[in-house]
Design an enzyme around this catalytic site. Structure first.
Site, mmCIF file in Angstrom:
data_model
loop_
_atom_site.group_PDB
_atom_site.id
_atom_site.type_symbol
_atom_site.label_atom_id
_atom_site.label_comp_id
_atom_site.label_asym_id
_atom_site.label_seq_id
_atom_site.Cartn_x
_atom_site.Cartn_y
_atom_site.Cartn_z
ATOM 1 N N HIS A 47 -0.716 0.587 -4.965
ATOM 2 C CA HIS A 47 0.162 0.203 -3.839
ATOM 3 C C HIS A 47 1.105 1.377 -3.562
ATOM 4 C CE1 HIS A 47 3.293 -1.841 -1.554
ATOM 5 N NE2 HIS A 47 2.389 -2.767 -1.289
ATOM 6 N N GLU A 85 4.144 1.488 -3.110
ATOM 7 C CA GLU A 85 5.389 1.439 -3.899
ATOM 8 C C GLU A 85 5.142 1.979 -5.311
ATOM 9 O OE1 GLU A 85 6.351 -2.670 -3.088
ATOM 10 O OE2 GLU A 85 6.672 -2.116 -0.989
ATOM 11 N N GLY A 126 7.196 -3.732 5.152
ATOM 12 C CA GLY A 126 8.522 -4.321 5.015
ATOM 13 C C GLY A 126 9.503 -3.880 6.095
ATOM 14 N N SER A 170 3.663 -5.438 7.565
ATOM 15 C CA SER A 170 4.348 -6.396 8.448
ATOM 16 C C SER A 170 3.382 -7.335 9.176
ATOM 17 C CB SER A 170 5.261 -5.665 9.432
ATOM 18 O OG SER A 170 6.265 -4.950 8.721
ATOM 19 N N ASN A 183 0.959 -10.347 -1.521
ATOM 20 C CA ASN A 183 1.585 -9.514 -2.549
ATOM 21 C C ASN A 183 3.055 -9.905 -2.625
ATOM 22 O OD1 ASN A 183 2.606 -7.512 -4.195
ATOM 23 N ND2 ASN A 183 2.514 -5.909 -2.626
ATOM 24 N N LYS A 242 5.272 -8.897 -4.725
ATOM 25 C CA LYS A 242 6.136 -7.838 -5.270
ATOM 26 C C LYS A 242 7.047 -8.437 -6.352
ATOM 27 C CE LYS A 242 6.021 -5.841 -0.716
ATOM 28 N NZ LYS A 242 6.342 -4.668 0.064
ATOM 29 N N GLU A 276 -2.629 0.580 4.301
ATOM 30 C CA GLU A 276 -1.250 0.170 4.561
ATOM 31 C C GLU A 276 -0.414 1.382 4.956
ATOM 32 O OE1 GLU A 276 -0.221 -3.666 2.377
ATOM 33 O OE2 GLU A 276 0.108 -2.055 0.952
HETATM 34 C C1 PEP Z 1 2.826 -5.090 1.129
HETATM 35 O O1 PEP Z 1 3.600 -5.515 0.289
HETATM 36 O O2 PEP Z 1 1.771 -4.555 0.769
HETATM 37 C C2 PEP Z 1 3.176 -5.258 2.537
HETATM 38 C C3 PEP Z 1 2.312 -4.883 3.444
HETATM 39 O O3 PEP Z 1 4.402 -5.792 2.821
HETATM 40 P P1 PEP Z 1 4.929 -6.384 4.235
HETATM 41 O O4 PEP Z 1 3.860 -7.360 4.701
HETATM 42 O O5 PEP Z 1 6.211 -7.057 3.921
HETATM 43 O O6 PEP Z 1 5.044 -5.249 5.177
#
Ligand code: PEP
Length: 257
Positions: free
Chosen positions: A100, A102, A178, A218, A10, A12, A172
Protein backbone atom coordinates in the site's frame (compact mmCIF):
# COMPACT_ATOMS: atom_id res chain seq x y z
CA UNK A 1 -12.34 -14.35 -19.78
CA UNK A 2 -14.82 -12.83 -17.36
CA UNK A 3 -13.31 -11.55 -14.17
CA UNK A 4 -15.42 -11.47 -11.03
CA UNK A 5 -15.33 -7.97 -9.55
CA UNK A 6 -13.62 -7.60 -6.18
CA UNK A 7 -14.39 -4.75 -3.79
CA UNK A 8 -12.17 -4.51 -0.72
CA UNK A 9 -12.40 -2.38 2.40
CA UNK A 10 -9.06 -1.23 3.80
CA UNK A 11 -9.75 -0.05 7.34
CA UNK A 12 -6.18 1.12 7.93
CA UNK A 13 -5.62 1.89 11.65
CA UNK A 14 -9.35 2.31 12.41
CA UNK A 15 -11.90 0.20 14.32
CA UNK A 16 -10.97 -1.75 17.44
CA UNK A 17 -12.30 -5.30 17.57
CA UNK A 18 -15.66 -4.26 19.07
CA UNK A 19 -16.21 -1.69 16.31
CA UNK A 20 -15.00 -4.17 13.72
CA UNK A 21 -17.55 -6.79 14.82
CA UNK A 22 -20.37 -4.23 14.64
CA UNK A 23 -19.30 -3.06 11.19
CA UNK A 24 -19.08 -6.57 9.75
CA UNK A 25 -22.44 -7.54 11.29
CA UNK A 26 -24.06 -4.48 9.77
CA UNK A 27 -22.43 -5.07 6.40
CA UNK A 28 -23.64 -8.68 6.41
CA UNK A 29 -27.14 -7.48 7.24
CA UNK A 30 -27.09 -5.02 4.34
CA UNK A 31 -25.73 -7.41 1.69
CA UNK A 32 -27.85 -10.01 -0.12
CA UNK A 33 -26.70 -13.37 -1.46
CA UNK A 34 -26.90 -11.91 -5.00
CA UNK A 35 -24.27 -9.37 -4.03
CA UNK A 36 -21.78 -12.07 -3.04
CA UNK A 37 -22.51 -13.93 -6.26
CA UNK A 38 -21.80 -10.82 -8.31
CA UNK A 39 -18.86 -9.42 -6.33
CA UNK A 40 -16.09 -10.76 -4.08
CA UNK A 41 -16.32 -8.61 -0.94
CA UNK A 42 -13.31 -8.42 1.38
CA UNK A 43 -12.62 -6.55 4.60
CA UNK A 44 -9.13 -5.76 5.86
CA UNK A 45 -9.24 -4.89 9.57
CA UNK A 46 -6.20 -4.20 11.76
CA UNK A 47 -4.37 -7.34 12.95
CA UNK A 48 -5.87 -7.14 16.44
CA UNK A 49 -9.39 -7.59 15.01
CA UNK A 50 -8.71 -10.52 12.73
CA UNK A 51 -9.39 -13.37 15.17
CA UNK A 52 -12.72 -11.81 16.21
CA UNK A 53 -13.81 -11.29 12.61
CA UNK A 54 -12.72 -14.80 11.64
CA UNK A 55 -14.92 -16.23 14.39
CA UNK A 56 -17.87 -14.06 13.37
CA UNK A 57 -17.59 -14.95 9.68
CA UNK A 58 -17.38 -18.66 10.51
CA UNK A 59 -20.18 -18.68 13.06
CA UNK A 60 -22.65 -16.87 10.79
CA UNK A 61 -21.36 -18.49 7.58
CA UNK A 62 -20.82 -15.07 6.04
CA UNK A 63 -19.47 -14.89 2.52
CA UNK A 64 -17.32 -11.89 3.33
CA UNK A 65 -13.65 -12.55 2.55
CA UNK A 66 -11.24 -11.88 5.40
CA UNK A 67 -8.19 -9.82 4.54
CA UNK A 68 -5.12 -8.31 6.17
CA UNK A 69 -3.36 -5.03 5.40
CA UNK A 70 0.23 -6.22 5.46
CA UNK A 71 2.54 -9.04 6.55
CA UNK A 72 6.22 -9.88 6.75
CA UNK A 73 7.79 -12.12 4.10
CA UNK A 74 9.56 -14.50 6.49
CA UNK A 75 7.78 -17.38 8.18
CA UNK A 76 9.25 -16.73 11.61
CA UNK A 77 12.18 -15.09 13.30
CA UNK A 78 13.57 -12.14 15.21
CA UNK A 79 11.35 -9.45 13.64
CA UNK A 80 9.82 -7.66 16.62
CA UNK A 81 6.37 -6.35 15.93
CA UNK A 82 5.90 -8.16 12.61
CA UNK A 83 3.30 -10.74 11.61
CA UNK A 84 4.15 -13.79 9.49
CA UNK A 85 2.02 -14.76 6.49
CA UNK A 86 1.53 -18.26 7.90
CA UNK A 87 -0.01 -16.75 11.04
CA UNK A 88 -2.60 -14.98 8.88
CA UNK A 89 -3.31 -18.10 6.83
CA UNK A 90 -4.03 -19.98 10.09
CA UNK A 91 -6.72 -17.38 10.84
CA UNK A 92 -8.37 -18.12 7.46
CA UNK A 93 -7.20 -14.83 6.01
CA UNK A 94 -7.68 -15.07 2.24
CA UNK A 95 -6.35 -11.75 0.95
CA UNK A 96 -3.40 -9.60 1.98
CA UNK A 97 -2.83 -6.02 0.81
CA UNK A 98 0.85 -5.67 -0.11
CA UNK A 99 2.76 -2.48 -0.82
CA UNK A 100 0.00 0.00 0.00
CA UNK A 101 1.33 3.50 -0.70
CA UNK A 102 1.20 4.27 3.03
CA UNK A 103 3.55 1.30 3.63
CA UNK A 104 5.79 2.43 0.81
CA UNK A 105 5.83 6.14 1.73
CA UNK A 106 5.74 5.96 5.54
CA UNK A 107 7.53 2.68 6.22
CA UNK A 108 10.04 2.58 3.37
CA UNK A 109 8.81 -0.50 1.54
CA UNK A 110 10.69 -0.93 -1.73
CA UNK A 111 9.63 -2.87 -4.82
CA UNK A 112 12.01 -5.62 -3.72
CA UNK A 113 10.29 -5.91 -0.33
CA UNK A 114 6.88 -5.84 -2.00
CA UNK A 115 7.96 -8.65 -4.32
CA UNK A 116 9.12 -10.79 -1.38
CA UNK A 117 5.80 -10.20 0.39
CA UNK A 118 3.75 -11.03 -2.72
CA UNK A 119 5.64 -14.34 -3.01
CA UNK A 120 5.22 -15.12 0.70
CA UNK A 121 1.47 -14.46 0.55
CA UNK A 122 1.08 -16.79 -2.44
CA UNK A 123 3.26 -19.45 -0.80
CA UNK A 124 0.77 -19.42 2.06
CA UNK A 125 -2.17 -19.93 -0.34
CA UNK A 126 -3.57 -16.43 0.12
CA UNK A 127 -4.19 -13.81 -2.57
CA UNK A 128 -2.07 -10.67 -2.67
CA UNK A 129 -3.66 -7.32 -3.48
CA UNK A 130 -0.55 -5.53 -4.68
CA UNK A 131 -0.83 -1.75 -4.75
CA UNK A 132 0.82 0.67 -7.13
CA UNK A 133 0.36 4.35 -7.91
CA UNK A 134 2.00 7.71 -8.41
CA UNK A 135 2.25 10.92 -6.36
CA UNK A 136 0.79 14.19 -7.65
CA UNK A 137 4.28 15.46 -8.39
CA UNK A 138 5.09 12.36 -10.44
CA UNK A 139 1.84 12.75 -12.38
CA UNK A 140 2.51 16.43 -13.06
CA UNK A 141 6.01 15.61 -14.29
CA UNK A 142 4.69 12.96 -16.67
CA UNK A 143 6.30 10.13 -14.70
CA UNK A 144 3.16 8.32 -13.56
CA UNK A 145 3.12 5.57 -16.18
CA UNK A 146 6.81 4.77 -15.82
CA UNK A 147 6.49 4.51 -12.04
CA UNK A 148 3.44 2.25 -12.15
CA UNK A 149 5.08 0.09 -14.81
CA UNK A 150 8.18 -0.35 -12.65
CA UNK A 151 6.09 -1.19 -9.56
CA UNK A 152 4.11 -3.82 -11.49
CA UNK A 153 7.15 -5.38 -13.19
CA UNK A 154 9.25 -5.52 -10.02
CA UNK A 155 6.43 -6.37 -7.64
CA UNK A 156 5.38 -9.37 -9.74
CA UNK A 157 8.87 -10.45 -10.84
CA UNK A 158 9.56 -14.17 -10.75
CA UNK A 159 5.91 -15.24 -10.47
CA UNK A 160 4.40 -17.87 -12.77
CA UNK A 161 1.63 -16.95 -15.24
CA UNK A 162 -0.82 -18.89 -13.15
CA UNK A 163 0.12 -16.97 -9.99
CA UNK A 164 -0.28 -13.62 -11.73
CA UNK A 165 -3.61 -14.61 -13.29
CA UNK A 166 -5.00 -15.25 -9.80
CA UNK A 167 -3.85 -12.18 -7.95
CA UNK A 168 -5.17 -8.63 -7.62
CA UNK A 169 -3.38 -5.38 -8.46
CA UNK A 170 -4.78 -2.15 -7.00
CA UNK A 171 -4.00 1.04 -8.90
CA UNK A 172 -4.19 3.83 -6.35
CA UNK A 173 -2.99 7.30 -7.34
CA UNK A 174 -1.54 8.58 -4.06
CA UNK A 175 -3.02 12.06 -4.53
CA UNK A 176 -6.51 10.52 -4.56
CA UNK A 177 -6.18 8.50 -1.33
CA UNK A 178 -8.14 10.01 1.54
CA UNK A 179 -8.26 13.40 -0.18
CA UNK A 180 -11.76 13.30 -1.66
CA UNK A 181 -10.17 13.72 -5.12
CA UNK A 182 -10.82 10.84 -7.49
CA UNK A 183 -9.09 10.22 -10.77
CA UNK A 184 -11.53 10.69 -13.62
CA UNK A 185 -12.93 7.37 -14.79
CA UNK A 186 -11.00 7.87 -18.06
CA UNK A 187 -7.67 8.45 -16.30
CA UNK A 188 -8.29 5.52 -13.93
CA UNK A 189 -9.17 3.29 -16.90
CA UNK A 190 -6.11 4.43 -18.85
CA UNK A 191 -3.76 3.47 -16.02
CA UNK A 192 -5.55 0.18 -15.28
CA UNK A 193 -5.28 -0.68 -19.00
CA UNK A 194 -1.59 0.19 -18.78
CA UNK A 195 -1.19 -2.17 -15.80
CA UNK A 196 -2.84 -4.96 -17.80
CA UNK A 197 -0.58 -4.27 -20.80
CA UNK A 198 2.50 -4.46 -18.56
CA UNK A 199 1.27 -7.76 -17.12
CA UNK A 200 0.70 -9.07 -20.67
CA UNK A 201 4.21 -8.07 -21.68
CA UNK A 202 5.85 -9.54 -18.59
CA UNK A 203 3.69 -12.63 -17.97
CA UNK A 204 1.65 -13.29 -21.12
CA UNK A 205 -1.90 -12.88 -22.36
CA UNK A 206 -3.50 -15.43 -20.00
CA UNK A 207 -2.06 -13.73 -16.94
CA UNK A 208 -3.28 -10.35 -18.22
CA UNK A 209 -6.76 -11.72 -18.94
CA UNK A 210 -7.04 -13.19 -15.43
CA UNK A 211 -5.46 -10.57 -13.17
CA UNK A 212 -8.06 -8.42 -11.44
CA UNK A 213 -7.28 -4.72 -11.29
CA UNK A 214 -8.86 -2.50 -8.67
CA UNK A 215 -8.99 1.27 -8.67
CA UNK A 216 -8.52 2.96 -5.29
CA UNK A 217 -8.66 6.60 -4.23
CA UNK A 218 -11.71 8.24 -2.66
CA UNK A 219 -14.16 5.66 -4.03
CA UNK A 220 -17.68 6.48 -2.82
CA UNK A 221 -21.24 5.35 -3.61
CA UNK A 222 -21.45 8.36 -5.96
CA UNK A 223 -18.51 7.48 -8.22
CA UNK A 224 -18.37 3.67 -8.14
CA UNK A 225 -20.81 3.12 -11.01
CA UNK A 226 -18.77 5.05 -13.54
CA UNK A 227 -15.53 3.48 -12.37
CA UNK A 228 -16.95 -0.05 -12.58
CA UNK A 229 -18.25 0.55 -16.10
CA UNK A 230 -14.66 0.77 -17.40
CA UNK A 231 -13.24 -2.24 -19.26
CA UNK A 232 -10.06 -2.69 -17.25
CA UNK A 233 -11.36 -1.81 -13.79
CA UNK A 234 -12.43 -5.02 -12.04
CA UNK A 235 -13.10 -3.63 -8.59
CA UNK A 236 -12.20 -1.09 -5.97
CA UNK A 237 -9.95 -0.78 -2.94
CA UNK A 238 -11.89 1.47 -0.59
CA UNK A 239 -10.46 3.22 2.46
CA UNK A 240 -12.56 5.84 4.26
CA UNK A 241 -15.93 4.84 2.85
CA UNK A 242 -15.45 1.20 3.90
CA UNK A 243 -15.43 2.13 7.61
CA UNK A 244 -19.15 2.76 7.41
CA UNK A 245 -21.17 -0.38 6.63
CA UNK A 246 -23.97 1.53 4.88
CA UNK A 247 -21.59 3.33 2.55
CA UNK A 248 -19.52 0.23 1.87
CA UNK A 249 -22.64 -1.83 1.15
CA UNK A 250 -23.84 0.88 -1.26
CA UNK A 251 -20.49 0.65 -3.07
CA UNK A 252 -20.69 -3.16 -3.26
CA UNK A 253 -24.24 -2.83 -4.60
CA UNK A 254 -23.20 -0.49 -7.45
CA UNK A 255 -25.12 -2.72 -9.89
CA UNK A 256 -28.41 -1.52 -8.35
CA UNK A 257 -27.71 2.20 -8.58
C1 PEP B 1 -7.00 3.23 0.56
O1 PEP B 1 -6.94 3.19 1.78
O2 PEP B 1 -6.38 2.40 -0.10
C2 PEP B 1 -7.83 4.27 -0.05
C3 PEP B 1 -7.97 4.26 -1.35
O3 PEP B 1 -8.41 5.18 0.78
P1 PEP B 1 -9.62 6.21 0.44
O4 PEP B 1 -10.72 5.38 -0.20
O5 PEP B 1 -10.02 6.78 1.75
O6 PEP B 1 -9.09 7.21 -0.52
Amino acid sequence: MSRKPIISGNWKMHHNHFEAIQTVQKLHYRLESDDYEAVDVTVHPPFTDIRSIQTLIEADKMKIGLGAQNCHWEEKGAFTGEVAPGMLAKLDVQYVIVGHSERRELFGETDEVVNKKVKAVIANKMTPIMCCGETLEEREQGEAEAKVERQVREGLAGLSKQMVANLVVAYEPIWAIGTGKTATAEDAEAMCAKVRAVVADAHGADAAAGVRIQYGGSVKPGNIVELMSQTDIDGALVGGASLDADQFAAIVQYRNH
